[in-house]
Scaffold this active site. Sequence first.
Site, PDB file in Angstrom:
ATOM      1  N   ASP A  85       0.835  -1.206   0.000  1.00 26.79           N
ATOM      2  CA  ASP A  85       0.000   0.000   0.000  1.00 26.79           C
ATOM      3  C   ASP A  85       0.872   1.260   0.000  1.00 26.79           C
ATOM      4  O   ASP A  85       1.977   1.247   0.549  1.00 26.79           O
ATOM      5  CB  ASP A  85      -0.899  -0.034   1.248  1.00 26.79           C
ATOM      6  N   GLY A  86       0.351   2.309  -0.599  1.00 26.30           N
ATOM      7  CA  GLY A  86       1.021   3.610  -0.529  1.00 26.30           C
ATOM      8  C   GLY A  86       1.618   4.082  -1.847  1.00 26.30           C
ATOM      9  O   GLY A  86       2.279   5.125  -1.879  1.00 26.30           O
ATOM     10  N   ARG A 116       0.146   7.606  -2.723  1.00 24.68           N
ATOM     11  CA  ARG A 116       0.696   8.695  -1.897  1.00 24.68           C
ATOM     12  C   ARG A 116       2.144   8.988  -2.259  1.00 24.68           C
ATOM     13  O   ARG A 116       2.587  10.119  -2.280  1.00 24.68           O
ATOM     14  CB  ARG A 116       0.561   8.338  -0.406  1.00 24.68           C
ATOM     15  N   ARG A 168      -0.461   8.859 -10.399  1.00 17.19           N
ATOM     16  CA  ARG A 168      -0.525   7.672  -9.537  1.00 17.19           C
ATOM     17  C   ARG A 168       0.172   6.460 -10.157  1.00 17.19           C
ATOM     18  O   ARG A 168       0.814   5.673  -9.474  1.00 17.19           O
ATOM     19  CB  ARG A 168      -1.983   7.309  -9.250  1.00 17.19           C
ATOM     20  N   HIS A 205       2.757   3.160  -8.917  1.00 12.54           N
ATOM     21  CA  HIS A 205       2.620   1.716  -9.159  1.00 12.54           C
ATOM     22  C   HIS A 205       3.859   1.177  -9.898  1.00 12.54           C
ATOM     23  O   HIS A 205       4.337   0.082  -9.615  1.00 12.54           O
ATOM     24  CB  HIS A 205       1.354   1.433  -9.969  1.00 12.54           C
ATOM     25  N   ASN A 216     -10.616  -3.170  -6.283  1.00 12.28           N
ATOM     26  CA  ASN A 216      -9.799  -2.217  -7.057  1.00 12.28           C
ATOM     27  C   ASN A 216     -10.388  -1.875  -8.436  1.00 12.28           C
ATOM     28  O   ASN A 216      -9.986  -0.894  -9.054  1.00 12.28           O
ATOM     29  CB  ASN A 216      -8.361  -2.733  -7.225  1.00 12.28           C
ATOM     30  N   ARG A 226       1.683  -4.956   6.207  1.00 14.38           N
ATOM     31  CA  ARG A 226       1.006  -3.914   5.433  1.00 14.38           C
ATOM     32  C   ARG A 226       1.827  -2.637   5.505  1.00 14.38           C
ATOM     33  O   ARG A 226       2.208  -2.189   6.587  1.00 14.38           O
ATOM     34  CB  ARG A 226      -0.411  -3.643   5.941  1.00 14.38           C
TER      35      ARG A 226
HETATM   36  C1  FPP Z   1      -2.025   0.120  -3.243  1.00 17.29           C
HETATM   37  O1  FPP Z   1      -1.513   1.429  -3.283  1.00 17.29           O
HETATM   38  C2  FPP Z   1      -1.492  -0.660  -4.348  1.00 17.29           C
HETATM   39  C3  FPP Z   1      -2.256  -1.284  -5.264  1.00 17.29           C
HETATM   40  C4  FPP Z   1      -3.731  -1.240  -5.275  1.00 17.29           C
HETATM   41  C5  FPP Z   1      -1.650  -2.032  -6.388  1.00 17.29           C
HETATM   42  C6  FPP Z   1      -0.360  -2.719  -6.089  1.00 17.29           C
HETATM   43  C7  FPP Z   1       0.317  -2.936  -7.371  1.00 17.29           C
HETATM   44  C8  FPP Z   1       1.641  -2.893  -7.583  1.00 17.29           C
HETATM   45  C9  FPP Z   1       2.640  -2.756  -6.512  1.00 17.29           C
HETATM   46  C10 FPP Z   1       2.160  -2.975  -8.965  1.00 17.29           C
HETATM   47  C11 FPP Z   1       1.732  -4.159  -9.738  1.00 17.29           C
HETATM   48  C12 FPP Z   1       2.164  -5.439  -9.101  1.00 17.29           C
HETATM   49  C13 FPP Z   1       2.704  -6.476  -9.747  1.00 17.29           C
HETATM   50  C14 FPP Z   1       2.993  -7.724  -9.019  1.00 17.29           C
HETATM   51  C15 FPP Z   1       3.048  -6.418 -11.159  1.00 17.29           C
HETATM   52  P1  FPP Z   1      -2.530   2.630  -3.461  1.00 17.29           P
HETATM   53  O2  FPP Z   1      -2.611   2.946  -4.897  1.00 17.29           O
HETATM   54  O3  FPP Z   1      -3.832   2.293  -2.809  1.00 17.29           O
HETATM   55  O4  FPP Z   1      -1.802   3.768  -2.654  1.00 17.29           O
HETATM   56  P2  FPP Z   1      -2.482   4.969  -1.867  1.00 17.29           P
HETATM   57  O5  FPP Z   1      -3.265   4.356  -0.749  1.00 17.29           O
HETATM   58  O6  FPP Z   1      -1.313   5.760  -1.391  1.00 17.29           O
HETATM   59  O7  FPP Z   1      -3.341   5.711  -2.844  1.00 17.29           O
END
Ligand code: FPP
Length: 255
Positions: free
Chosen positions: A19-20, A23, A32, A36, A67, A188
């Site tokens: 997560d994160g 941010r 964003r 990723h 998601n 997490r």
């Molecule tokens: C949460 O951060 C992250 C996700 C919903 C996606 C995780 C995906 C990856 C790390 C990349 C793809 C993975 C692979 C294995 C190819 P968020 O976007 O919710 O962050 P935020 O809470 O700061 O907005």
Amino acid sequence: MTNPSALLPVPTHVAIIMDGNGRWAKQRGLPRIEGHRRGVESVRTVLDAARAIGIPVVTLYAFSVENWRRPEDEVGGLMDLLETFLGREKSSLLKNNVRLRAIGRIEALPSRAQAALRDTIAATAHCTAQTLVLALNYGARTEVLDAARDYAAAVVAGTASLDDTASWEGFARHLYTRDLPDPDLVIRTSGETRVSNFLLLQAAYAEFVFTPVLWPDFGRAELEAAVADYRRRERRFGQTGEQVTLSPALAPTII
Ligand code: FPP
């Protein structure tokens, strides 16, 4: 809780809620998807570190059933990243003897991501050093619904019996994770302290580590710190601390 007498062994299965990313990108004035993209680099780093530490199974929560509610371009970007990751990572998984698995409603992923996933899963099926599990279009409640349906269908077909649900193991044979050990440690990142529909049943006895570090900044040192934290704990599985100290090898007891 601290066990002064001994450290726990290295966890067999570490599951991570990454997560994160959003941010991380926002803090830098970036879109964003850049977060990723940087998150994929952390995936690579953490997999190498997990192998070095000797963790046999790593599960990554890469895309939840919830998601899909994100903006269309972000969902599309994540699917593209998944496809690229699988294409690039296949040879390194094979080189490192890592088996890829996926849990979730994979059949609902876009066809190209699905094809890349199935191709890499098939190519690495013989690998034995480590298992990487990607949770994709995954939700624990959806998993229970799918398991109940699978179990009911097996009873109707005569390949399962109602007695199977007399034990947890009987029902667990119908979960996506049927061939995987339960996670010992769930991490997490990003300071959030929620479970977010991730491995709710399998993590019944897991230890949790919540770190404020955003996923794109999570690397080898952070994984080592989380594992060290885990190893200092005492796992009781419903028993007393004294029982665990006297017989640490006792099988988990359901309360
Ligand atoms: C949460 O951060 C992250 C996700 C919903 C996606 C995780 C995906 C990856 C790390 C990349 C793809 C993975 C692979 C294995 C190819 P968020 O976007 O919710 O962050 P935020 O809470 O700061 O907005």
